[in-house]
Design a protein around this motif. Structure first.
Motif, short mmCIF file in Angstrom:
data_model
loop_
_atom_site.label_atom_id
_atom_site.label_comp_id
_atom_site.label_asym_id
_atom_site.label_seq_id
_atom_site.Cartn_x
_atom_site.Cartn_y
_atom_site.Cartn_z
N TRP A 197 38.07 -11.15 55.63
CA TRP A 197 38.76 -10.33 56.63
C TRP A 197 38.26 -8.89 56.62
O TRP A 197 37.77 -8.37 55.61
CB TRP A 197 40.26 -10.32 56.36
CG TRP A 197 40.95 -11.61 56.69
CD1 TRP A 197 40.42 -12.69 57.33
CD2 TRP A 197 42.30 -11.96 56.38
NE1 TRP A 197 41.35 -13.68 57.45
CE2 TRP A 197 42.53 -13.27 56.88
CE3 TRP A 197 43.35 -11.30 55.74
CZ2 TRP A 197 43.75 -13.92 56.75
CZ3 TRP A 197 44.57 -11.95 55.61
CH2 TRP A 197 44.76 -13.24 56.11
N ASP A 213 39.81 -6.77 62.10
CA ASP A 213 40.42 -7.96 62.70
C ASP A 213 41.81 -8.25 62.13
O ASP A 213 42.46 -9.21 62.55
CB ASP A 213 39.51 -9.19 62.55
CG ASP A 213 39.10 -9.48 61.12
OD1 ASP A 213 39.83 -9.07 60.18
OD2 ASP A 213 38.04 -10.11 60.92
N LYS A 253 47.38 -10.19 62.12
CA LYS A 253 46.06 -10.43 62.71
C LYS A 253 45.90 -9.58 63.96
O LYS A 253 46.83 -9.40 64.73
CB LYS A 253 45.91 -11.91 63.05
CG LYS A 253 44.52 -12.29 63.53
CD LYS A 253 44.40 -13.78 63.77
CE LYS A 253 42.98 -14.15 64.20
NZ LYS A 253 42.86 -15.61 64.43
N ASP A 290 43.83 -6.03 66.07
CA ASP A 290 43.41 -4.64 65.86
C ASP A 290 44.62 -3.72 65.77
O ASP A 290 45.78 -4.17 65.83
CB ASP A 290 42.45 -4.19 66.97
CG ASP A 290 43.07 -4.27 68.36
OD1 ASP A 290 44.32 -4.39 68.47
OD2 ASP A 290 42.32 -4.22 69.35
N LYS A 308 31.62 -2.99 62.17
CA LYS A 308 31.95 -4.15 63.00
C LYS A 308 31.07 -5.35 62.66
O LYS A 308 31.49 -6.50 62.79
CB LYS A 308 31.78 -3.77 64.48
CG LYS A 308 32.27 -4.81 65.47
CD LYS A 308 32.13 -4.27 66.89
CE LYS A 308 32.66 -5.28 67.90
NZ LYS A 308 32.54 -4.73 69.28
N SER A 343 31.86 -7.64 56.94
CA SER A 343 33.14 -8.30 56.66
C SER A 343 33.49 -8.09 55.19
O SER A 343 32.66 -7.66 54.39
CB SER A 343 33.05 -9.80 56.97
OG SER A 343 32.09 -10.44 56.14
#
Length: 492
Positions: free
Chosen positions: A32, A181, A195, A197, A161, A164
């Protein structure tokens, strides 16, 4: 993919009676990209330190990955940048480093320059590149955007972006929306994961808060109605019970059994109402626990006798042989909310210092209204020390108003007893903003006021500026703040 499991985490500092975290449990997927949000002083950096094992705590944190913290502590800043990276990660592969630097649009020749000669943005990019060379690590990225200009923020956000496996502490809404995310939020009573933005989390929070306010009001009315009903029923029951030993009606014999049965039924009804009332109270007690205090702020704008306050015409500023900015022209008129924008080092702070009356060498025409009262918020907070009471007295501002503003910005009363040098970066910035809001001025000048300040306080400050519409000149790299507030943009 693996999980980081936090079970019954409880922690308090040795000198504190209150737990910062109490029986907190959740789990995180190591793939995540989490944005970490919460009020200043709520414990975000503390939580990252707990994951790093820097403090003792009760409960368990289990993970099959190691944790790496950003920013790294660079001890020898006079060393060349390549040597700084080698100290952080001795076995790094050079081609991988060049790949990461290329993604961050950093030139390879920067590696041969002393690290302390790099701009803050360049240092941030280099250290981020080194961070993502770490393998099998979950990354803890603590406020990388402070002092980055808008262009650098967009670049770093786009870079993250593509990655991860990290927790990112940032108060820049646009930055978070672009690269996370999930949202990890430290609330008043718990830690939650959602979950999506930041904007999605914020809309959900507003809906949840609105629902809880509605339910709270509904339950308040129900509790009052049940309380009144219980009092009436209990009173009727007692009155009926009294008639068992009272006078006969029309000379007939009183049926004490019937009267007692009727009184018992009323008492039973009263108990039923009390049970329903207690259930409503219990339900009400579960509401509003995570509602953030965000009372509206006020500002004391003075009216000036002329419409035009400041004028710059073809102003250029240099330090020795170094030209800082050239041929800058703009005016500040009453009601303007002007955002000075430009890359770091373009001369924004120099323009502000000139307007504030510092001895800045310049060419061109600069005019400032006579007897113009300014209120200034500087970038630097390093001078803040001592207690808030003395600070208010030394700056000739009303202590009660000053502390009331800080309370509205999320300060707890216990903070009022601490030395300002022990405040978090965001809390120090709030001290400067609260001072400015206490000052009556014709023109407010704020130089990067939002560095380290939490999102909720940013929104409060936005609402203040939109409601009272003071004349203000500001430098701020938070894209959302600038777009919401500015009536003019001056590009340096």
């Amino acid at each position: 993919m693996s999980l980081i499991k936090v079970v019954n985490l409880t922690f308090a500092y040795d000198d504190s009676y209150d737990n910062i975290f109490e029986n907190v449990s959740f789990q995180i997927d190591t793939e995540w990209k989490l944005g970490f949000t919460g009020r200043n002083g709520r414990g975000k950096t503390t939580f990252l330190n707990l994951l790093l094992g820097n403090y003792e705590y009760s409960g368990t944190v289990s993970a099959n990955v190691s944790f790496e913290y950003f920013p790294f502590n660079v001890v020898n800043k006079e060393n060349n940048t390549v040597d700084v990276i080698s100290d952080i990660l001795p076995d790094y592969l050079h081609w991988k480093l060049l790949r990461e630097l290329s993604l961050l649009e950093v030139s390879e020749d920067i590696l041969d320059r002393p690290f302390n000669s790099l701009s803050y943005g360049e240092q941030t990019k280099v250290l981020l590149a080194a961070l993502f060379l770490k393998e099998n690590s979950f990354l803890l990225i603590d406020e990388p955007t402070n002092h980055l200009d808008m262009t650098a923020r967009k670049l770093v956000s786009d870079y993250l972006k593509t990655k991860s496996g990290f927790i990112l502490v940032s108060h820049d809404r646009a930055f978070l929306d672009n690269c996370v995310d999930h949202i990890l939020s430290i609330n008043k009573t718990n830690i939650e994961i959602q979950k999506g933005d930041f904007s999605g989390w914020w809309e959900n929070k507003k809906r949840q808060d609105s629902f809880e306010f509605g339910e709270n009001e509904k339950l308040r009315k129900d509790i009052q109605r049940l309380s009144d009903s219980a009092k009436r029923t209990s009173s009727w029951s007692q009155e009926v019970e009294k008639t068992k030993n009272g006078t006969n009606n029309s000379g007939s014999k009183l049926d004490k059994g019937y009267v007692g049965h009727k009184a018992a039924k009323m008492m039973k009804r009263s108990k039923s109402i009390e049970t329903r009332q207690q259930a409503a109270l219990d339900e009400k007690s579960r509401l509003l626990k995570n509602i953030e205090d965000s009372d509206s702020l006020k500002i004391s704008q003075l009216a000036y006798h002329k419409n035009r306050l400041v004028e710059l015409e073809n102003v250029s500023i240099d330090y020795g042989e170094t030209m800082i900015c050239q041929e800058i022209s703009f005016t500040i008129e009453q009601g303007d909310r002007i955002a000075l924008i430009g890359k770091n080092g373009s001369g924004k702070s120099s323009i502000i210092k000139l307007i504030c009356g510092e001895n800045i060498s310049y060419t061109g025409t600069f005019r400032k209204g006579s007897q113009l009262k300014l209120s200034y918020v500087s970038q630097d907070t390093s001078h803040l020390q001592g207690n808030l009471t003395d600070y208010a007295a030394n700056n000739k501002i009303e202590e009660s108003l000053f502390k009331a503003i800080l309370r509205k910005l999320g300060f707890s009363r216990v903070q009022f007893e601490k030395d300002m040098s022990a405040f978090s970066g965001g809390q120090k910035k709030k001290v400067l903003i609260a001072k400015s809001l206490c000052e009556q001025a014709h023109l407010y000048i704020w130089d990067e006021p939002l560095n380290y300040i939490d999102v909720l306080s940013r929104i409060q400050i936005e609402e203040l500026l939109l409601k009272y519409q003071p004349t203000i000149l500001f430098v701020e790299h938070d894209k959302a703040f600038g777009e919401n507030i500015a009536t003019k943009f001056v590009n340096i």
